[in-house]
Design an enzyme around this catalytic site. Sequence first.
Site, PDB file in Angstrom:
ATOM      1  N   HIS A  18       0.998  -1.197  -0.153  1.00 35.30           N
ATOM      2  CA  HIS A  18       0.167  -0.044  -0.051  1.00 35.30           C
ATOM      3  C   HIS A  18       0.612   1.259   0.024  1.00 35.30           C
ATOM      4  CE1 HIS A  18      -3.002  -2.626   2.050  1.00 35.30           C
ATOM      5  NE2 HIS A  18      -3.578  -2.358   0.762  1.00 35.30           N
ATOM      6  N   LYS A  42     -15.055  -7.208   3.822  1.00 37.91           N
ATOM      7  CA  LYS A  42     -14.026  -8.393   4.651  1.00 37.91           C
ATOM      8  C   LYS A  42     -14.468  -8.174   6.141  1.00 37.91           C
ATOM      9  CE  LYS A  42     -10.473  -7.627   1.347  1.00 37.91           C
ATOM     10  NZ  LYS A  42      -9.342  -6.916   1.281  1.00 37.91           N
ATOM     11  N   ARG A  97      -2.279  -6.054  -8.352  1.00 40.37           N
ATOM     12  CA  ARG A  97      -1.353  -6.952  -7.918  1.00 40.37           C
ATOM     13  C   ARG A  97      -1.532  -8.100  -9.346  1.00 40.37           C
ATOM     14  NH1 ARG A  97      -2.982  -9.050  -2.597  1.00 40.37           N
ATOM     15  NH2 ARG A  97      -4.942  -8.946  -3.514  1.00 40.37           N
TER      16      ARG A  97
HETATM   17  N1  COA Z   1       0.757  -4.259  -2.884  1.00 42.01           N
HETATM   18  C1  COA Z   1       0.573  -5.590  -2.147  1.00 42.01           C
HETATM   19  N2  COA Z   1      -0.823  -5.863  -1.936  1.00 42.01           N
HETATM   20  C2  COA Z   1      -1.708  -5.114  -1.884  1.00 42.01           C
HETATM   21  C3  COA Z   1      -1.531  -4.040  -2.983  1.00 42.01           C
HETATM   22  C4  COA Z   1      -0.054  -3.611  -3.441  1.00 42.01           C
HETATM   23  N3  COA Z   1       0.071  -2.561  -4.159  1.00 42.01           N
HETATM   24  N4  COA Z   1      -2.795  -3.294  -2.927  1.00 42.01           N
HETATM   25  C5  COA Z   1      -3.653  -4.154  -2.357  1.00 42.01           C
HETATM   26  N5  COA Z   1      -2.935  -5.077  -1.546  1.00 42.01           N
HETATM   27  C6  COA Z   1      -3.533  -6.070  -1.229  1.00 42.01           C
HETATM   28  C7  COA Z   1      -4.223  -5.921   0.342  1.00 42.01           C
HETATM   29  O1  COA Z   1      -3.017  -6.113   1.406  1.00 42.01           O
HETATM   30  C8  COA Z   1      -5.377  -6.755   0.463  1.00 42.01           C
HETATM   31  O2  COA Z   1      -5.088  -8.005   0.821  1.00 42.01           O
HETATM   32  P1  COA Z   1      -6.264  -8.957   1.370  1.00 42.01           P
HETATM   33  O3  COA Z   1      -7.449  -9.249   0.388  1.00 42.01           O
HETATM   34  O4  COA Z   1      -5.416 -10.221   1.589  1.00 42.01           O
HETATM   35  O5  COA Z   1      -6.633  -8.273   2.808  1.00 42.01           O
HETATM   36  C9  COA Z   1      -5.861  -6.623  -0.837  1.00 42.01           C
HETATM   37  O6  COA Z   1      -4.785  -6.403  -1.813  1.00 42.01           O
HETATM   38  C10 COA Z   1      -6.916  -5.625  -1.158  1.00 42.01           C
HETATM   39  O7  COA Z   1      -7.136  -4.700   0.049  1.00 42.01           O
HETATM   40  P2  COA Z   1      -7.448  -3.279  -0.083  1.00 42.01           P
HETATM   41  O8  COA Z   1      -6.067  -2.498  -0.901  1.00 42.01           O
HETATM   42  O9  COA Z   1      -7.230  -2.853   1.335  1.00 42.01           O
HETATM   43  O10 COA Z   1      -8.697  -2.850  -0.565  1.00 42.01           O
HETATM   44  P3  COA Z   1     -10.123  -3.656  -0.672  1.00 42.01           P
HETATM   45  O11 COA Z   1     -10.048  -4.338  -2.028  1.00 42.01           O
HETATM   46  O12 COA Z   1     -10.278  -4.245   0.674  1.00 42.01           O
HETATM   47  O13 COA Z   1     -10.748  -2.413  -0.723  1.00 42.01           O
HETATM   48  C11 COA Z   1     -12.998  -1.132  -1.161  1.00 42.01           C
HETATM   49  C12 COA Z   1     -12.140  -2.357  -1.071  1.00 42.01           C
HETATM   50  C13 COA Z   1     -12.850  -0.475   0.298  1.00 42.01           C
HETATM   51  C14 COA Z   1     -12.392   0.009  -2.143  1.00 42.01           C
HETATM   52  C15 COA Z   1     -14.406  -1.399  -1.401  1.00 42.01           C
HETATM   53  O14 COA Z   1     -15.116  -2.577  -0.567  1.00 42.01           O
HETATM   54  C16 COA Z   1     -15.551  -0.024  -1.534  1.00 42.01           C
HETATM   55  O15 COA Z   1     -15.210   0.472  -2.366  1.00 42.01           O
HETATM   56  N6  COA Z   1     -16.200  -0.148  -0.175  1.00 42.01           N
HETATM   57  C17 COA Z   1     -17.082   1.170  -0.101  1.00 42.01           C
HETATM   58  C18 COA Z   1     -18.632   0.602  -0.584  1.00 42.01           C
HETATM   59  C19 COA Z   1     -18.887   0.490  -1.864  1.00 42.01           C
HETATM   60  O16 COA Z   1     -18.627   1.566  -2.463  1.00 42.01           O
HETATM   61  N7  COA Z   1     -18.995  -0.405  -2.571  1.00 42.01           N
HETATM   62  C20 COA Z   1     -19.247  -0.768  -4.012  1.00 42.01           C
HETATM   63  C21 COA Z   1     -17.997  -1.120  -4.646  1.00 42.01           C
HETATM   64  S1  COA Z   1     -18.342  -1.098  -6.418  1.00 42.01           S
END
Ligand code: COA
Length: 169
Positions: A18, A42, A97
């Site tokens: 991140h 999650k 990723r």
């Molecule tokens: N390098 C390494 N790992 C990375 C990374 C990078 N550059 N970018 C992301 N990751 C990993 C994270 O560690 C995480 O791992 P995990 O799945 O094992 O926990 C995963 O990739 C993604 O997590 P994160 O980056 O925290 O984002 P997310 O996918 O959990 O986020 C939201 C999702 C919050 C954007 C989405 O749920 C959202 O928009 N929620 C609001 C409600 C909404 O509008 N919903 C409609 C959406 S269409």
Amino acid sequence: MTKIGLYPGTFDPITVGHMDIIKRALSIVDKLVVAVALDTNKKPLFGIEERAALIKADIKAALPPSDLARVEVKTFSGLLMKFAESEKAAVIIRGLRAISDFEYEVQMACLNLKLNSEIQTIFLPASENTQFISSRFIKEISRLGGDISCFVSKNTEKELTKLFAKEAI
Ligand code: COA
């Protein structure tokens, strides 16, 4: 005009992956809002305020003052696009990723574009050395007593260790 980017996620917890995206996003936008989501599909280990506090501590330690001044960490509930509108964001930044992320990320980007066609999603490919990192696996390794020092900051590592030590009692 100031170009504002929004980098949303669950950040449970923030990893070096991140942080890599935050640093690179700062070369694209003038101001970056790191947006910690309450409504995620999650079940986070850390509370939303704890996740935000970990990000704040990490960016303070990792960014030079000129970049730090351009980053804000905020929490939000409800729809991402509503929050992006309220923050006057021009773009949403997401890290990509492996190929496995692609389908989920494109689906989310297309749905978000339907909600507001003026806010684009930009994907930044994760750097070579962070491609394999995932918050879920880092939590699992930490819970089982493994070394996570190259995946998260010292502060985050300490907080994870503390949390799992409490769980073990
Ligand atoms: N390098 C390494 N790992 C990375 C990374 C990078 N550059 N970018 C992301 N990751 C990993 C994270 O560690 C995480 O791992 P995990 O799945 O094992 O926990 C995963 O990739 C993604 O997590 P994160 O980056 O925290 O984002 P997310 O996918 O959990 O986020 C939201 C999702 C919050 C954007 C989405 O749920 C959202 O928009 N929620 C609001 C409600 C909404 O509008 N919903 C409609 C959406 S269409």
